[in-house]
Design an enzyme around this catalytic site. Structure first.
Site, PDB file in Angstrom:
ATOM      1  N   TRP A 184       0.859  -1.185   0.000  1.00 16.71           N
ATOM      2  CA  TRP A 184       0.000   0.000   0.000  1.00 16.71           C
ATOM      3  C   TRP A 184       0.894   1.232   0.000  1.00 16.71           C
ATOM      4  O   TRP A 184       1.862   1.283   0.751  1.00 16.71           O
ATOM      5  CB  TRP A 184      -0.940   0.027   1.220  1.00 16.71           C
ATOM      6  CG  TRP A 184      -1.620   1.368   1.266  1.00 16.71           C
ATOM      7  CD1 TRP A 184      -2.627   1.797   0.450  1.00 16.71           C
ATOM      8  CD2 TRP A 184      -1.274   2.480   2.113  1.00 16.71           C
ATOM      9  NE1 TRP A 184      -2.919   3.116   0.733  1.00 16.71           N
ATOM     10  CE2 TRP A 184      -2.117   3.547   1.744  1.00 16.71           C
ATOM     11  CE3 TRP A 184      -0.348   2.671   3.137  1.00 16.71           C
ATOM     12  CZ2 TRP A 184      -2.059   4.795   2.371  1.00 16.71           C
ATOM     13  CZ3 TRP A 184      -0.281   3.915   3.766  1.00 16.71           C
ATOM     14  CH2 TRP A 184      -1.141   4.961   3.388  1.00 16.71           C
ATOM     15  N   GLU A 225      -2.978  -2.931  -2.551  1.00 16.17           N
ATOM     16  CA  GLU A 225      -4.139  -2.335  -1.864  1.00 16.17           C
ATOM     17  C   GLU A 225      -4.452  -0.950  -2.418  1.00 16.17           C
ATOM     18  O   GLU A 225      -3.617  -0.054  -2.387  1.00 16.17           O
ATOM     19  CB  GLU A 225      -3.843  -2.242  -0.356  1.00 16.17           C
ATOM     20  CG  GLU A 225      -4.969  -1.592   0.453  1.00 16.17           C
ATOM     21  CD  GLU A 225      -4.640  -1.462   1.940  1.00 16.17           C
ATOM     22  OE1 GLU A 225      -3.484  -1.748   2.333  1.00 16.17           O
ATOM     23  OE2 GLU A 225      -5.541  -1.065   2.701  1.00 16.17           O
ATOM     24  N   LYS A 227      -6.893   2.638  -2.788  1.00  7.94           N
ATOM     25  CA  LYS A 227      -7.491   3.594  -1.856  1.00  7.94           C
ATOM     26  C   LYS A 227      -8.215   4.676  -2.636  1.00  7.94           C
ATOM     27  O   LYS A 227      -7.894   4.938  -3.803  1.00  7.94           O
ATOM     28  CB  LYS A 227      -6.379   4.189  -0.999  1.00  7.94           C
ATOM     29  CG  LYS A 227      -6.861   4.986   0.184  1.00  7.94           C
ATOM     30  CD  LYS A 227      -5.769   5.132   1.221  1.00  7.94           C
ATOM     31  CE  LYS A 227      -6.248   6.047   2.329  1.00  7.94           C
ATOM     32  NZ  LYS A 227      -5.368   6.031   3.484  1.00  7.94           N
ATOM     33  N   ASP A 258      -9.638  -2.897   1.220  1.00  8.19           N
ATOM     34  CA  ASP A 258      -9.782  -2.379   2.579  1.00  8.19           C
ATOM     35  C   ASP A 258     -11.180  -1.779   2.666  1.00  8.19           C
ATOM     36  O   ASP A 258     -11.566  -0.960   1.820  1.00  8.19           O
ATOM     37  CB  ASP A 258      -8.690  -1.327   2.830  1.00  8.19           C
ATOM     38  CG  ASP A 258      -8.722  -0.760   4.237  1.00  8.19           C
ATOM     39  OD1 ASP A 258      -9.801  -0.315   4.682  1.00  8.19           O
ATOM     40  OD2 ASP A 258      -7.666  -0.732   4.899  1.00  8.19           O
ATOM     41  N   HIS A 261     -11.789   1.952   2.171  1.00  7.11           N
ATOM     42  CA  HIS A 261     -11.188   2.620   1.021  1.00  7.11           C
ATOM     43  C   HIS A 261     -12.126   2.826  -0.156  1.00  7.11           C
ATOM     44  O   HIS A 261     -11.691   2.885  -1.307  1.00  7.11           O
ATOM     45  CB  HIS A 261      -9.947   1.849   0.569  1.00  7.11           C
ATOM     46  CG  HIS A 261      -8.807   1.956   1.541  1.00  7.11           C
ATOM     47  ND1 HIS A 261      -7.539   1.533   1.267  1.00  7.11           N
ATOM     48  CD2 HIS A 261      -8.763   2.490   2.790  1.00  7.11           C
ATOM     49  CE1 HIS A 261      -6.752   1.766   2.317  1.00  7.11           C
ATOM     50  NE2 HIS A 261      -7.484   2.337   3.246  1.00  7.11           N
ATOM     51  N   HIS A 285      -8.678  -6.115   4.059  1.00  7.13           N
ATOM     52  CA  HIS A 285      -8.381  -5.407   5.291  1.00  7.13           C
ATOM     53  C   HIS A 285      -9.738  -5.032   5.857  1.00  7.13           C
ATOM     54  O   HIS A 285     -10.381  -4.113   5.346  1.00  7.13           O
ATOM     55  CB  HIS A 285      -7.588  -4.119   5.019  1.00  7.13           C
ATOM     56  CG  HIS A 285      -6.119  -4.305   5.073  1.00  7.13           C
ATOM     57  ND1 HIS A 285      -5.236  -3.262   4.921  1.00  7.13           N
ATOM     58  CD2 HIS A 285      -5.371  -5.418   5.313  1.00  7.13           C
ATOM     59  CE1 HIS A 285      -3.994  -3.721   5.042  1.00  7.13           C
ATOM     60  NE2 HIS A 285      -4.053  -5.026   5.272  1.00  7.13           N
ATOM     61  N   ASP A 293     -12.255   7.246   6.199  1.00  6.40           N
ATOM     62  CA  ASP A 293     -11.433   6.053   6.408  1.00  6.40           C
ATOM     63  C   ASP A 293     -10.777   6.131   7.788  1.00  6.40           C
ATOM     64  O   ASP A 293      -9.567   6.263   7.916  1.00  6.40           O
ATOM     65  CB  ASP A 293     -10.371   6.011   5.292  1.00  6.40           C
ATOM     66  CG  ASP A 293      -9.460   4.806   5.402  1.00  6.40           C
ATOM     67  OD1 ASP A 293      -9.893   3.788   5.970  1.00  6.40           O
ATOM     68  OD2 ASP A 293      -8.307   4.885   4.912  1.00  6.40           O
ATOM     69  N   ASP A 295     -10.596   4.012  10.353  1.00  2.67           N
ATOM     70  CA  ASP A 295      -9.986   2.831  10.962  1.00  2.67           C
ATOM     71  C   ASP A 295     -10.432   2.578  12.400  1.00  2.67           C
ATOM     72  O   ASP A 295      -9.607   2.307  13.278  1.00  2.67           O
ATOM     73  CB  ASP A 295      -8.445   2.900  10.856  1.00  2.67           C
ATOM     74  CG  ASP A 295      -7.970   2.761   9.419  1.00  2.67           C
ATOM     75  OD1 ASP A 295      -8.135   1.671   8.853  1.00  2.67           O
ATOM     76  OD2 ASP A 295      -7.466   3.755   8.848  1.00  2.67           O
ATOM     77  N   ASP A 325      -7.520  -4.270   9.809  1.00  3.08           N
ATOM     78  CA  ASP A 325      -6.770  -3.019   9.723  1.00  3.08           C
ATOM     79  C   ASP A 325      -7.534  -1.907  10.432  1.00  3.08           C
ATOM     80  O   ASP A 325      -8.374  -1.248   9.824  1.00  3.08           O
ATOM     81  CB  ASP A 325      -6.503  -2.649   8.251  1.00  3.08           C
ATOM     82  CG  ASP A 325      -5.586  -1.446   8.118  1.00  3.08           C
ATOM     83  OD1 ASP A 325      -4.995  -1.035   9.139  1.00  3.08           O
ATOM     84  OD2 ASP A 325      -5.453  -0.914   7.000  1.00  3.08           O
TER      85      ASP A 325
HETATM   86  C1  RNT Z   1      -3.938   2.872   4.728  1.00  2.00           C
HETATM   87  C2  RNT Z   1      -4.053   1.427   4.436  1.00  2.00           C
HETATM   88  C3  RNT Z   1      -2.933   0.575   4.966  1.00  2.00           C
HETATM   89  C4  RNT Z   1      -2.496   0.936   6.352  1.00  2.00           C
HETATM   90  C5  RNT Z   1      -1.539  -0.053   6.977  1.00  2.00           C
HETATM   91  C6  RNT Z   1      -0.889   0.493   8.202  1.00  2.00           C
HETATM   92  O1  RNT Z   1      -5.051   3.571   4.389  1.00  2.00           O
HETATM   93  O2  RNT Z   1      -5.266   0.944   4.895  1.00  2.00           O
HETATM   94  O3  RNT Z   1      -3.304  -0.762   4.876  1.00  2.00           O
HETATM   95  O4  RNT Z   1      -3.584   1.076   7.206  1.00  2.00           O
HETATM   96  O5  RNT Z   1      -0.634  -0.475   6.050  1.00  2.00           O
HETATM   97 ZN    ZN Z   2      -5.565  -1.179   4.818  1.00  2.32          ZN
END
Ligand code: RNT
Ligand code: ZN
Length: 417
Positions: A184, A225, A227, A258, A261, A285, A293, A295, A325
Site C-alpha cells: 500500500w 491495496e 485507496k 480495505d 477505502h 483489510h 477512512d 480505521d 486493519d
Molecule cells: C492505509 C491502508 C494501509 C495501512 C496499513 C498500516 O489507508 O489501509 O493498509 O492502514 O498499512
Molecule cells: Zn488497509
C-alpha cells in the site's frame, strides 16, 4: 443453565434447518485471521530514527500503555491472542524490524532483522504476513513514493519493496505457511491534478520492477491495496481501485480490498463475488470507516456480517485472505484487538449458521417474501449460545469475561509503562 446446555438447545434449532453445528465449529477453527500488529503501538514501529506517522493515515487518542518495544508488543499480542478463539496470523510492517539500535535503511532490511518475530511466531504456532512501509519517512515526505517524479526516490522504494518480499519469503519458508505481502502506498495529490496518467504510468513501471524479482510463490503471495483518498490526497490517489484491479488481473497478483477505502455507500461485500469470478484469490483489510477512512475497531455491524456471508455462501473461505486493519488509541489497545478479532470470527460463525443453500434456492424460485422473512428471522436465532460454546471449547473466556483479563493486564503491565 450452563454454556453447554444453552448450546444443546440452540443447536437443535439450527439442526431443524439442516445446519450441522459441529461441522460448522470444526470449519470455523480452520479459518485464520491476520491480526495487524500496528494496533498495539499506533502504527509506530521500532525504527531507530523513527519519525511522525505520515501517509495520510491518522491515529487519534492517548490511552496509556502503548507498546514501546518489540517485547512489549509481542507480550500484548499474546494477551490478545489468549482471548481470541482459534489459530491466527500476525501481520507485520517493515517498520517493526529489530536492528539492535543500528540505523538500517528500509531498502537494506533483511530477514535477520525479523528473526525474533519468526522465533516468536514458531513458538506460538502463528503464521506471519508482511507489508513494506512506504510512509513515515523522509523519502515519502512529498506524499509520493513509487510514483514520485524523482527516479532516485522511486528506486529507493522499489528496493524496499523487493527487500520486503524477500523477508516475506523467509517467513513463509520458516513457518510453513505462505506470507501475504501487501503493498500500500500513500501516493496522491491534495488538489485537482493536471495529469492523472503520468503518476500511474510510473507506479505501473515501479510495480513491474518490484515483481520482476523472483520470489517463490510457495512462500510469498503478493497483494496490492487501493485507496480512494487520504488526508492530504483528497483529490487524487494514484493507486485507485481500477488501477490495481487492472494491475492485479493482468499480472496475477491479489487485490486487497480495505473496507475503508471506498465511497461511503460502496460496499466491499458486494465486490467479493465479482472479483472471485476473475481472480482465484482475494485479500481483505477489514476495518470500520466512520464518515471517512477512520480505521475504527471492527464491530459486528451489518456490513461485517454481509462480508462474512459472501465469503461463506460462495464457498470462498480458502480464497479470501482475511486481515484486519484498524487503529484506535483512545481505548485499551489489547481490548481493541480482542473486540475486533472476536467480531470478525463471530461474523463468520453467524454466516455459517444461516441456511444459505435454502435461501439461494428461494431466490432462484423468485420467492422473495420467504427470502426476506427467513433472513430476518435468522437474525434472532440463538447464535450467541453457539459462540459461547465455541469460546469455551477453544479455551478462551466466554462472553465479556475476557474483559477481566484485560483489566488485570492493564493494571499489572500496561499501566506500569
Ligand atoms: C492505509 C491502508 C494501509 C495501512 C496499513 C498500516 O489507508 O489501509 O493498509 O492502514 O498499512
Ligand atoms: Zn488497509
Amino acid at each position: 443453565m450452563s454454556v453447554k446446555e444453552s448450546y444443546e438447545l440452540a443447536k437443535k434449532q439450527y439442526e431443524k434447518w439442516g445446519i450441522n453445528v459441529e461441522e460448522v465449529l470444526d470449519q470455523l477453527k480452520q479459518v485464520p485471521i491476520s491480526i495487524h500488529c500496528w494496533q498495539g503501538d499506533d502504527v509506530g514501529g521500532f525504527e531507530v530514527n523513527k519519525g511522525e506517522l505520515s501517509g495520510g493515515i491518522d491515529v487519534t487518542g492517548n490511552y496509556p500503555g502503548k507498546a514501546r518495544t518489540p517485547e512489549e508488543l509481542r507480550s500484548d499480542l499474546e494477551k490478545a491472542l489468549s482471548l481470541i478463539p482459534g489459530k491466527h496470523r500476525v501481520n507485520l510492517h517493515a517498520i517493526y524490524a529489530e536492528t539492535n539500535g543500528e540505523v538500517v535503511e528500509r531498502d537494506q532490511l533483511e530477514p535477520k532483522h525479523f528473526e525474533n518475530w519468526v522465533d516468536w511466531a514458531k513458538e506460538h504456532g502463528l503464521g506471519l504476513d508482511f507489508n513494506p512501509t512506504l510512509f513515515s519517512h523522509d523519502k515519502a515526505a512529498d506524499g509520493l513514493t513509487l510514483s514520485h517524479p524523482n527516479p532516485e526516490i522511486r528506486e529507493f522504494w522499489i528496493n524496499h519493496c523487493i527487500a520486503s518480499r524477500k523477508i516475506a519469503e523467509y517467513f513463509g519458508k520458516e513457518l510453513g505457511t505462505p506470507t501475504l505481502t501487501n503493498i500500500w502506498i500513500p501516493d496522491g495529490y491534495k488538489d485537482v491534478p493536471s495529469d492523472r496518467l503520468t503518476p500511474r504510468v510510473r507506479l505501473k513501471e515501479s510495480l513491474d520492477k518490484i515483481f520482476e524479482a523472483k520470489i517463490d510463490e510457495q512462500y510469498n503471495i503478493d497483494a496490492v491495496e487501493s485507496k480512494l483518498f487520504g488526508i492530504g490526497s483528497e483529490s487524487y490517489v494514484v493507486g485507485s481501485h481500477e488501477f490495481y484491479l487492472g494491475y492485479a488481473l493482468k499480472n496475477n497478483k491479489l487485490c486487497l480490498l480495505d473496507t475503508g477505502h471506498y465511497h461511503p455507500t460502496e460496499m466491499v461485500s458486494n465486490k467479493i463475488s465479482s472479483m472471485l469470478l476473475y481472480s482465484e484469490k482475494l485479500a481483505l483489510h477489514v476495518s470500520r470507516p466512520v464518515r471517512w477512512d477512520s480505521d475504527h475497531v471492527v464491530t459486528l455491524d451489518d456490513e461485517l456480517k454481509e462480508i462474512s456471508l459472501e465469503i461463506v455462501r460462495n464457498d470462498a473461505l480458502d480464497k479470501v485472505m482475511i486481515g484486519l486493519d484498524f487503529f484506535d488509541a483512545s481505548i485499551n489497545r489489547v481490548a481493541a484487538w480482542t473486540i475486533g478479532t472476536r467480531n470478525m470470527i463471530k461474523s463468520l460463525l453467524n454466516a455459517m449458521l444461516v441456511p444459505n443453500e435454502h435461501l439461494k434456492q428461494l431466490q432462484e424460485e423468485g420467492n422473495f417474501t420467504e427470502r426476506l422473512a427467513l433472513i430476518e428471522e435468522f437474525k434472532t436465532y440463538p447464535f450467541g449460545a453457539i459462540w459461547d460454546y465455541y469460546c469455551e471449547q477453544m479455551g478462551v473466556p466466554v462472553k465479556e469475561a475476557w474483559l477481566e483479563d484485560v483489566k488485570k493486564y492493564e493494571k499489572d503491565v500496561l499501566s506500569q509503562r
